[in-house]
Design a protein around this motif. Structure first.
Motif, PDB file in Angstrom:
ATOM      1  N   VAL A 114      17.994   3.504 -36.081  1.00 13.50           N
ATOM      2  CA  VAL A 114      17.634   4.180 -37.325  1.00 13.50           C
ATOM      3  C   VAL A 114      16.599   5.249 -37.015  1.00 13.50           C
ATOM      4  CG1 VAL A 114      15.862   2.465 -37.936  1.00 13.50           C
ATOM      5  CG2 VAL A 114      16.869   3.900 -39.723  1.00 13.50           C
ATOM      6  N   GLU A 115      16.793   6.407 -37.605  1.00 13.58           N
ATOM      7  CA  GLU A 115      15.827   7.499 -37.541  1.00 13.58           C
ATOM      8  C   GLU A 115      15.467   7.833 -38.981  1.00 13.58           C
ATOM      9  OE1 GLU A 115      17.168  10.798 -35.038  1.00 13.58           O
ATOM     10  OE2 GLU A 115      18.753   9.464 -34.317  1.00 13.58           O
ATOM     11  N   PHE A 116      14.176   7.991 -39.272  1.00 18.17           N
ATOM     12  CA  PHE A 116      13.802   8.245 -40.661  1.00 18.17           C
ATOM     13  C   PHE A 116      12.512   9.047 -40.767  1.00 18.17           C
ATOM     14  CE2 PHE A 116      11.583   4.418 -39.494  1.00 18.17           C
ATOM     15  CZ  PHE A 116      10.350   4.558 -40.098  1.00 18.17           C
ATOM     16  N   THR A 117      12.353   9.696 -41.905  1.00 14.63           N
ATOM     17  CA  THR A 117      11.110  10.346 -42.297  1.00 14.63           C
ATOM     18  C   THR A 117      10.864  10.046 -43.770  1.00 14.63           C
ATOM     19  OG1 THR A 117      12.225  12.399 -42.895  1.00 14.63           O
ATOM     20  CG2 THR A 117      11.327  12.265 -40.671  1.00 14.63           C
ATOM     21  N   THR A 118       9.604  10.076 -44.154  1.00  5.85           N
ATOM     22  CA  THR A 118       9.240   9.942 -45.570  1.00  5.85           C
ATOM     23  C   THR A 118       8.462  11.183 -45.976  1.00  5.85           C
ATOM     24  OG1 THR A 118       7.189   8.759 -45.058  1.00  5.85           O
ATOM     25  CG2 THR A 118       9.151   7.414 -45.452  1.00  5.85           C
ATOM     26  N   GLU A 119       8.588  11.532 -47.221  1.00  6.46           N
ATOM     27  CA  GLU A 119       7.890  12.709 -47.749  1.00  6.46           C
ATOM     28  C   GLU A 119       7.229  12.334 -49.063  1.00  6.46           C
ATOM     29  OE1 GLU A 119      10.308  16.293 -47.845  1.00  6.46           O
ATOM     30  OE2 GLU A 119      11.614  15.416 -46.327  1.00  6.46           O
ATOM     31  N   PRO A 120       6.219  13.056 -49.494  1.00  4.94           N
ATOM     32  CA  PRO A 120       5.735  14.341 -48.999  1.00  4.94           C
ATOM     33  C   PRO A 120       4.858  14.181 -47.755  1.00  4.94           C
ATOM     34  CG  PRO A 120       4.445  13.677 -50.906  1.00  4.94           C
ATOM     35  CD  PRO A 120       5.538  12.649 -50.722  1.00  4.94           C
ATOM     36  N   PHE A 121       4.842  15.245 -46.949  1.00  2.00           N
ATOM     37  CA  PHE A 121       4.045  15.283 -45.727  1.00  2.00           C
ATOM     38  C   PHE A 121       2.599  15.622 -46.064  1.00  2.00           C
ATOM     39  CE2 PHE A 121       8.252  16.700 -44.111  1.00  2.00           C
ATOM     40  CZ  PHE A 121       8.497  15.630 -43.262  1.00  2.00           C
ATOM     41  N   ASP A 122       1.703  15.132 -45.250  1.00  2.54           N
ATOM     42  CA  ASP A 122       0.296  15.512 -45.310  1.00  2.54           C
ATOM     43  C   ASP A 122      -0.191  15.516 -43.872  1.00  2.54           C
ATOM     44  OD1 ASP A 122      -2.459  15.759 -45.503  1.00  2.54           O
ATOM     45  OD2 ASP A 122      -2.624  14.389 -47.198  1.00  2.54           O
ATOM     46  N   LEU A 123      -0.467  16.703 -43.345  1.00  9.87           N
ATOM     47  CA  LEU A 123      -0.855  16.808 -41.948  1.00  9.87           C
ATOM     48  C   LEU A 123      -2.306  16.400 -41.694  1.00  9.87           C
ATOM     49  CD1 LEU A 123       0.962  20.117 -40.981  1.00  9.87           C
ATOM     50  CD2 LEU A 123       1.698  17.762 -40.577  1.00  9.87           C
ATOM     51  N   ASP A 124      -3.123  16.360 -42.751  1.00 12.79           N
ATOM     52  CA  ASP A 124      -4.524  16.003 -42.573  1.00 12.79           C
ATOM     53  C   ASP A 124      -4.747  14.493 -42.509  1.00 12.79           C
ATOM     54  OD1 ASP A 124      -5.329  18.677 -42.550  1.00 12.79           O
ATOM     55  OD2 ASP A 124      -5.420  18.730 -44.741  1.00 12.79           O
ATOM     56  N   GLU A 125      -4.004  13.758 -43.321  1.00 16.22           N
ATOM     57  CA  GLU A 125      -4.173  12.312 -43.378  1.00 16.22           C
ATOM     58  C   GLU A 125      -2.836  11.672 -43.712  1.00 16.22           C
ATOM     59  OE1 GLU A 125      -6.585   9.145 -46.151  1.00 16.22           O
ATOM     60  OE2 GLU A 125      -7.457  11.112 -45.804  1.00 16.22           O
ATOM     61  N   ALA A 126      -2.528  10.575 -43.046  1.00 16.59           N
ATOM     62  CA  ALA A 126      -1.246   9.902 -43.298  1.00 16.59           C
ATOM     63  C   ALA A 126      -1.219   9.370 -44.729  1.00 16.59           C
ATOM     64  CB  ALA A 126      -1.050   8.759 -42.317  1.00 16.59           C
ATOM     65  N   PRO A 127      -0.211   9.778 -45.522  1.00 19.12           N
ATOM     66  CA  PRO A 127      -0.110   9.258 -46.883  1.00 19.12           C
ATOM     67  C   PRO A 127       0.252   7.766 -46.870  1.00 19.12           C
ATOM     68  CG  PRO A 127       1.706  10.765 -46.409  1.00 19.12           C
ATOM     69  CD  PRO A 127       0.812  10.754 -45.210  1.00 19.12           C
ATOM     70  N   GLU A 128      -0.034   7.099 -47.961  1.00 20.31           N
ATOM     71  CA  GLU A 128       0.209   5.656 -48.059  1.00 20.31           C
ATOM     72  C   GLU A 128       1.644   5.297 -47.705  1.00 20.31           C
ATOM     73  OE1 GLU A 128      -0.485   1.627 -48.534  1.00 20.31           O
ATOM     74  OE2 GLU A 128      -1.897   3.269 -48.293  1.00 20.31           O
ATOM     75  N   HIS A 129       2.608   6.073 -48.174  1.00 16.15           N
ATOM     76  CA  HIS A 129       4.006   5.738 -47.882  1.00 16.15           C
ATOM     77  C   HIS A 129       4.309   5.804 -46.389  1.00 16.15           C
ATOM     78  CE1 HIS A 129       5.140   9.985 -47.382  1.00 16.15           C
ATOM     79  NE2 HIS A 129       4.411  10.224 -48.458  1.00 16.15           N
ATOM     80  N   ALA A 130       3.650   6.694 -45.653  1.00 18.16           N
ATOM     81  CA  ALA A 130       3.854   6.779 -44.203  1.00 18.16           C
ATOM     82  C   ALA A 130       3.223   5.579 -43.495  1.00 18.16           C
ATOM     83  CB  ALA A 130       3.269   8.082 -43.667  1.00 18.16           C
ATOM     84  N   ARG A 161      12.430   0.212 -50.175  1.00 21.36           N
ATOM     85  CA  ARG A 161      11.747  -0.371 -51.343  1.00 21.36           C
ATOM     86  C   ARG A 161      10.232  -0.154 -51.288  1.00 21.36           C
ATOM     87  NH1 ARG A 161      15.330  -3.644 -54.128  1.00 21.36           N
ATOM     88  NH2 ARG A 161      17.245  -4.096 -52.974  1.00 21.36           N
ATOM     89  N   ARG A 162       9.642  -0.408 -50.136  1.00 20.60           N
ATOM     90  CA  ARG A 162       8.183  -0.341 -50.039  1.00 20.60           C
ATOM     91  C   ARG A 162       7.656   1.091 -50.002  1.00 20.60           C
ATOM     92  NH1 ARG A 162       5.483  -3.998 -45.986  1.00 20.60           N
ATOM     93  NH2 ARG A 162       3.716  -3.070 -47.045  1.00 20.60           N
ATOM     94  N   THR A 163       8.353   2.007 -49.312  1.00 17.24           N
ATOM     95  CA  THR A 163       7.851   3.380 -49.250  1.00 17.24           C
ATOM     96  C   THR A 163       7.995   4.089 -50.595  1.00 17.24           C
ATOM     97  OG1 THR A 163       9.947   4.212 -48.333  1.00 17.24           O
ATOM     98  CG2 THR A 163       8.188   3.676 -46.767  1.00 17.24           C
ATOM     99  N   LEU A 164       9.076   3.827 -51.301  1.00 24.23           N
ATOM    100  CA  LEU A 164       9.236   4.440 -52.624  1.00 24.23           C
ATOM    101  C   LEU A 164       8.159   3.918 -53.582  1.00 24.23           C
ATOM    102  CD1 LEU A 164      13.113   4.429 -52.857  1.00 24.23           C
ATOM    103  CD2 LEU A 164      11.637   6.436 -52.567  1.00 24.23           C
ATOM    104  N   THR A 165       7.872   2.633 -53.502  1.00 23.01           N
ATOM    105  CA  THR A 165       6.808   2.056 -54.326  1.00 23.01           C
ATOM    106  C   THR A 165       5.447   2.639 -53.954  1.00 23.01           C
ATOM    107  OG1 THR A 165       8.047   0.013 -54.613  1.00 23.01           O
ATOM    108  CG2 THR A 165       5.678  -0.121 -54.971  1.00 23.01           C
ATOM    109  N   ALA A 166       5.265   2.988 -52.677  1.00 18.95           N
ATOM    110  CA  ALA A 166       3.987   3.522 -52.190  1.00 18.95           C
ATOM    111  C   ALA A 166       3.857   5.028 -52.384  1.00 18.95           C
ATOM    112  CB  ALA A 166       3.810   3.171 -50.712  1.00 18.95           C
ATOM    113  N   GLY A 167       4.818   5.657 -53.061  1.00 19.26           N
ATOM    114  CA  GLY A 167       4.657   7.068 -53.387  1.00 19.26           C
ATOM    115  C   GLY A 167       5.560   8.050 -52.689  1.00 19.26           C
ATOM    116  N   ALA A 168       6.467   7.588 -51.839  1.00 25.43           N
ATOM    117  CA  ALA A 168       7.402   8.528 -51.208  1.00 25.43           C
ATOM    118  C   ALA A 168       8.297   9.133 -52.287  1.00 25.43           C
ATOM    119  CB  ALA A 168       8.254   7.821 -50.163  1.00 25.43           C
ATOM    120  N   THR A 169       8.502  10.434 -52.196  1.00 21.82           N
ATOM    121  CA  THR A 169       9.405  11.104 -53.133  1.00 21.82           C
ATOM    122  C   THR A 169      10.752  11.393 -52.483  1.00 21.82           C
ATOM    123  OG1 THR A 169       8.508  13.266 -52.499  1.00 21.82           O
ATOM    124  CG2 THR A 169       7.529  12.169 -54.426  1.00 21.82           C
TER     125      THR A 169
END
Length: 83
Positions: free
Chosen positions: A5-21, A61-69
């Motif tokens: 599996v290869e995956f990414t979550t968004e939105p990106f934040d280069l300064d600090e890892a967002p909760e979903h990441a 389930r967990r990344t969407l709940t944590a704010g991934a769009t």
């Protein structure tokens, strides 16, 4: 059967890892998969089909709940010669 599996979550934040990441990293690193590679622009992991599919379910389930769009993912069957 083995899957990769290869995956990414968004939105990106280069300064600090967002909760979903952070959540995505935790899910993948604790799922019992092998060859886990977590990075800022993409993540990969490999394992048995059941383990990968269970991890993907939890990941979504967990990344969407944590704010991934958006969660982009690709799953490939790993042939013996591809390892």
């Amino acid at each position: 059967m083995r899957l990769r599996v290869e995956f990414t979550t968004e939105p990106f934040d280069l300064d600090e890892a967002p909760e979903h990441a952070v959540v995505a990293r935790e899910v993948i690193e604790t799922a019992g998969l092998d060859e886990v590679d977590v990075g800022p622009f993409g993540n990969t992991a490999e394992g048995g089909a059941d383990a990968v599919l269970a991890a993907v379910d939890t990941l979504l389930r967990r990344t969407l709940t944590a704010g991934a769009t958006r969660v982009s993912l690709q799953i490939n069957v790993v042939e013996e010669g591809d390892r």
